[in-house]
Design a protein around this motif. Structure first.
Motif, PDB file in Angstrom:
ATOM      1  N   ALA A  60       8.494  25.436 -11.285  1.00 61.91           N
ATOM      2  CA  ALA A  60       7.150  24.839 -11.215  1.00 61.91           C
ATOM      3  C   ALA A  60       7.277  23.563 -10.387  1.00 61.91           C
ATOM      4  O   ALA A  60       7.058  22.443 -10.881  1.00 61.91           O
ATOM      5  CB  ALA A  60       6.603  24.572 -12.615  1.00 61.91           C
ATOM      6  N   GLU A  61       7.665  23.740  -9.119  1.00 62.29           N
ATOM      7  CA  GLU A  61       8.039  22.604  -8.271  1.00 62.29           C
ATOM      8  C   GLU A  61       6.883  22.097  -7.416  1.00 62.29           C
ATOM      9  O   GLU A  61       6.888  20.945  -6.994  1.00 62.29           O
ATOM     10  CB  GLU A  61       9.218  22.995  -7.369  1.00 62.29           C
ATOM     11  N   GLY A  62       5.891  22.972  -7.168  1.00 59.55           N
ATOM     12  CA  GLY A  62       4.816  22.575  -6.255  1.00 59.55           C
ATOM     13  C   GLY A  62       4.070  21.347  -6.745  1.00 59.55           C
ATOM     14  O   GLY A  62       3.773  20.418  -5.991  1.00 59.55           O
TER      15      GLY A  62
ATOM     16  N   PHE B  57      11.094  26.903   1.413  1.00 61.76           N
ATOM     17  CA  PHE B  57      11.529  28.092   0.683  1.00 61.76           C
ATOM     18  C   PHE B  57      11.641  27.743  -0.790  1.00 61.76           C
ATOM     19  O   PHE B  57      12.150  26.688  -1.146  1.00 61.76           O
ATOM     20  CB  PHE B  57      12.858  28.655   1.204  1.00 61.76           C
ATOM     21  N   ASP B  58      11.164  28.666  -1.622  1.00 56.41           N
ATOM     22  CA  ASP B  58      11.163  28.440  -3.067  1.00 56.41           C
ATOM     23  C   ASP B  58      12.014  29.496  -3.754  1.00 56.41           C
ATOM     24  O   ASP B  58      11.555  30.609  -4.023  1.00 56.41           O
ATOM     25  CB  ASP B  58       9.716  28.480  -3.593  1.00 56.41           C
ATOM     26  N   THR B  59      13.285  29.138  -4.023  1.00 59.43           N
ATOM     27  CA  THR B  59      14.141  30.066  -4.782  1.00 59.43           C
ATOM     28  C   THR B  59      13.835  29.989  -6.270  1.00 59.43           C
ATOM     29  O   THR B  59      14.290  30.833  -7.047  1.00 59.43           O
ATOM     30  CB  THR B  59      15.630  29.694  -4.626  1.00 59.43           C
TER      31      THR B  59
ATOM     32  N   ALA C 152      -2.213  24.360  -2.030  1.00 56.92           N
ATOM     33  CA  ALA C 152      -0.866  24.765  -2.412  1.00 56.92           C
ATOM     34  C   ALA C 152      -0.817  26.232  -2.811  1.00 56.92           C
ATOM     35  O   ALA C 152      -1.736  26.745  -3.444  1.00 56.92           O
ATOM     36  CB  ALA C 152      -0.398  23.911  -3.597  1.00 56.92           C
ATOM     37  N   THR C 153       0.269  26.878  -2.434  1.00 59.50           N
ATOM     38  CA  THR C 153       0.592  28.189  -3.000  1.00 59.50           C
ATOM     39  C   THR C 153       1.235  27.875  -4.346  1.00 59.50           C
ATOM     40  O   THR C 153       2.445  27.914  -4.489  1.00 59.50           O
ATOM     41  CB  THR C 153       1.567  28.938  -2.079  1.00 59.50           C
ATOM     42  N   LEU C 154       0.378  27.539  -5.323  1.00 63.83           N
ATOM     43  CA  LEU C 154       0.897  26.861  -6.518  1.00 63.83           C
ATOM     44  C   LEU C 154       1.328  27.792  -7.642  1.00 63.83           C
ATOM     45  O   LEU C 154       2.347  27.552  -8.277  1.00 63.83           O
ATOM     46  CB  LEU C 154      -0.139  25.852  -7.027  1.00 63.83           C
TER      47      LEU C 154
ATOM     48  N   MET D 100       6.598  31.746   2.508  1.00 59.14           N
ATOM     49  CA  MET D 100       5.208  31.293   2.689  1.00 59.14           C
ATOM     50  C   MET D 100       4.825  30.160   1.744  1.00 59.14           C
ATOM     51  O   MET D 100       3.671  29.784   1.663  1.00 59.14           O
ATOM     52  CB  MET D 100       4.221  32.462   2.541  1.00 59.14           C
ATOM     53  N   ASP D 101       5.820  29.593   1.045  1.00 66.11           N
ATOM     54  CA  ASP D 101       5.478  28.607   0.020  1.00 66.11           C
ATOM     55  C   ASP D 101       5.134  27.230   0.609  1.00 66.11           C
ATOM     56  O   ASP D 101       4.894  26.284  -0.117  1.00 66.11           O
ATOM     57  CB  ASP D 101       6.613  28.506  -1.009  1.00 66.11           C
ATOM     58  N   MET D 102       5.107  27.195   1.931  1.00 72.98           N
ATOM     59  CA  MET D 102       4.649  25.962   2.619  1.00 72.98           C
ATOM     60  C   MET D 102       3.220  26.177   3.130  1.00 72.98           C
ATOM     61  O   MET D 102       2.759  25.463   4.018  1.00 72.98           O
ATOM     62  CB  MET D 102       5.592  25.570   3.768  1.00 72.98           C
TER      63      MET D 102
ATOM     64  N   GLY E  31      -0.882  18.782   1.499  1.00 73.63           N
ATOM     65  CA  GLY E  31      -0.373  20.149   1.449  1.00 73.63           C
ATOM     66  C   GLY E  31       1.014  20.272   0.831  1.00 73.63           C
ATOM     67  O   GLY E  31       1.895  19.452   1.083  1.00 73.63           O
ATOM     68  N   LYS E  32       1.195  21.315   0.023  1.00 63.27           N
ATOM     69  CA  LYS E  32       2.519  21.679  -0.502  1.00 63.27           C
ATOM     70  C   LYS E  32       3.290  22.367   0.608  1.00 63.27           C
ATOM     71  O   LYS E  32       2.883  23.411   1.098  1.00 63.27           O
ATOM     72  CB  LYS E  32       2.366  22.619  -1.705  1.00 63.27           C
ATOM     73  N   GLY E  33       4.424  21.781   0.967  1.00 64.76           N
ATOM     74  CA  GLY E  33       5.229  22.349   2.049  1.00 64.76           C
ATOM     75  C   GLY E  33       6.625  22.721   1.578  1.00 64.76           C
ATOM     76  O   GLY E  33       7.621  22.183   2.057  1.00 64.76           O
TER      77      GLY E  33
HETATM   78 ZN    ZN Z   1       6.549  27.256  -5.103  1.00 65.23          ZN
END
Ligand code: ZN
Ligand code: BES
Ligand code: MN
Length: 493
Positions: A340-342, A261-263, A366-368, A279-281, A256-258
């Motif tokens: 594009a970190e996921g 927080f994704d700034t 992933a919330t990719l 919710m990016d986890m 899982g992508k955790g």
């Molecule tokens: Zn993300």
């Protein structure tokens, strides 16, 4: 944390229908057959249920519909809800009906009086539990509470119903855990807090290990670490093992992508709506909830859940666009866009999962990509796979659980879009087919012979409108489908 309403199972006591306040629910079939509880409600209300059943309104009713009689004569209830439920209702429909009863009650206590056994009674109850969820952990006033009132289910054989409901309520608990994690703000659910909540599942018989930055450094997980290096919150990988199957049998791996927080990092996201990136986890949340469900119902399968927990922040130590980082696999990646970190999180954790566990199958969540929301909206997750058999089984499990999932293509022409001038690949493939090029990036880290599914859940993990089963916010999408996939394909006996 959250409040969910524990269900009370009780003996069928028809006399209770008269004096109960709140909402009383009875069921009738679409053919207009009344069970003993519906017959009692009819008698109390001086024939109102029968009149309703004989009406033109009822002739148009379908299984799953609820018809409400407000302040019925002869009863203390504020409403008599009549659930139309076919003997042939499938599980998804029954679950949805249970949820609808709770949604309609809007906080009032509910007494569901099942006058006879129905094959779908247990899943009806599961639906009630799923919809009784309210994330009001951070609301201090009672007034503002979204919490559900007490729920009582009366049944001729309550112990039988309760026993039948046990595995379904275990799965529901997994779904609710996922929702809690996804709804939690990032100042509360730091990587450390997330890891602590996973470690607490040791009580359920899961083996849980937490890998810290020094461990990840030693393993060479530089793409993962590059995402977190601008944050004060330490990057972690948590490994959860459920060993319910035969000893030595290769496990199913869930990854899982955790991103707590994704700034966007240095490629900063626009301000409007950035708060949604709590919710990016979501992928890690589904892995956690599924592991919880499997442990609670003591699944006879070997499943390992791995999550990469990290925060994507801009700072003087953050990764810059143009940086080149090396993955655990050894391939190098040119970072074109730090947002594009996921995929950078997943590729190292997926490689580690295969390296350590040689899994019989691997599913990453992933919330990719925002692009998958453009493509599929909030109805379906994007499904990408290198294995038709595993993918087919997953799609069937998702359909049987009523969780939307739609297969998307992979192919060499898309893969080419990741070619980099300076490294083995770049981390973005351009605007066209954004969800597919993200999946192609991941596929470069899938070993020959590993059956693999990638689930892009950006559109389904958290929704601004309530769904059939959940209020606004986190849905817990995927826990039920994955649990069923494990049951159908990986459980022995
Ligand atoms: Zn993300
Ligand atoms: N976490 C986002 C994707 C996302 C968007 C999830 C909206 C939920 C709702 C992801 O890390 C991201 O930023 N993706 C970029 C990729 C792009 C830079 C190639 C995107 O989708 O814009
Ligand atoms: Mn991003």
């Amino acid at each position: 944390m959250t409040r969910t309403t524990p269900i009370r199972f009780a003996d069928l006591d028809l006399d209770a229908l008269e004096g109960t306040e709140g909402r009383v629910v009875v069921t009738v079939t679409p053919e207009g057959t009344l069970d003993p509880a519906a017959r009692r409600a009819n008698r109390l209300s001086k024939g109102a249920v029968k009149r309703m059943v004989e009406s033109a309104r009822f002739a148009k009713a379908k299984s799953g519909d609820v018809i409400t009689l407000a302040w019925p004569a002869g009863m203390a209830a504020e409403a008599l809800d009549i659930l139309v439920l076919s003997k042939k209702a499938d599980a998804v429909a029954a679950r949805k009906a249970g949820a609808a009863l709770v949604a309609r009650a809007a906080g009032a206590p509910v007494l569901l009086a099942l006058g006879s056994s129905h094959v779908r009674s247990a899943v009806l109850v599961q639906g009630m539990v799923l919809r009784s969820y309210a994330f009001d952990a951070h609301k201090t006033g009672e007034e503002d509470s979204d919490a559900t009132g007490d729920i009582t289910v009366m049944h001729p054989r309550p112990e039988t119903l309760e026993a039948e409901a046990v595995p379904l309520l275990a799965v529901a608990e997994g779904v609710l855990m996922t929702r809690d994690l996804v709804n939690e703000p990032a100042n509360v659910l730091t990587t450390t807090e997330f890891a602590d909540r996973l470690a607490a599942m040791r009580d359920l018989g899961l083996e849980v290990e937490v890998l810290e930055e020094a461990d990840l450094e030693k393993l060479g997980m530089r793409t993962l670490l590059s995402v977190g290096q601008g944050s004060a919150t330490p990057t972690k990988v948590v490994v959860m093992q459920w060993k319910g199957g035969a000893a030595g049998e290769a496990p199913l791996a869930l990854v899982g992508k955790g991103v707590v927080f994704d700034t966007g990092g240095i490629s900063l996201k626009p301000g409007a709506g950035m708060e949604d990136m709590t919710m990016d986890m979501g992928g890690a949340g589904v892995v956690a909830g599924t592991m919880r469900a499997l442990a609670l119902r003591k699944a006879k399968a070997n499943v390992v859940g791995l999550v990469g927990l990290v925060e994507n922040m801009p700072s003087s130590t953050a990764t810059r666009p143009g940086d080149v980082v090396k993955s655990m696999k050894g391939d190098t990646v040119e970072i074109i866009n730090t947002d594009a970190e996921g995929r950078l999180v997943l590729c190292d954790v997926m490689w580690y999962a295969q390296d350590r566990f040689a899994p019989a199958g691997m599913i990453d969540l992933a919330t990719l990509t925002g692009a998958i929301i453009i493509g599929l909206g909030h109805e379906n997750a994007g499904v990408f796979s290198n294995d038709d058999a595993l993918c087919g089984d997953f799609l069937k499990a998702a359909a049987d659980e009523g969780e939307g999932a739609w297969r998307m293509p992979l192919g060499a022409a898309y893969d080419k879009m990741l070619k980099s001038r300076v490294a083995d690949m770049k981390n973005v493939g351009g605007r066209p087919a954004g969800s597919i090029t993200a999946a192609q990036f991941l596929q470069r880290f899938v070993k020959e012979g590993t059956p693999w599914i990638h689930l892009d859940i950006a559109g389904v993990a958290s929704i601004k409108e309530g769904t059939d089963l959940a209020p606004k916010g986190a849905t817990g999408w995927g826990v039920m489908a994955l649990d069923r996939l494990v049951r159908n394909r990986f459980e022995t006996e």
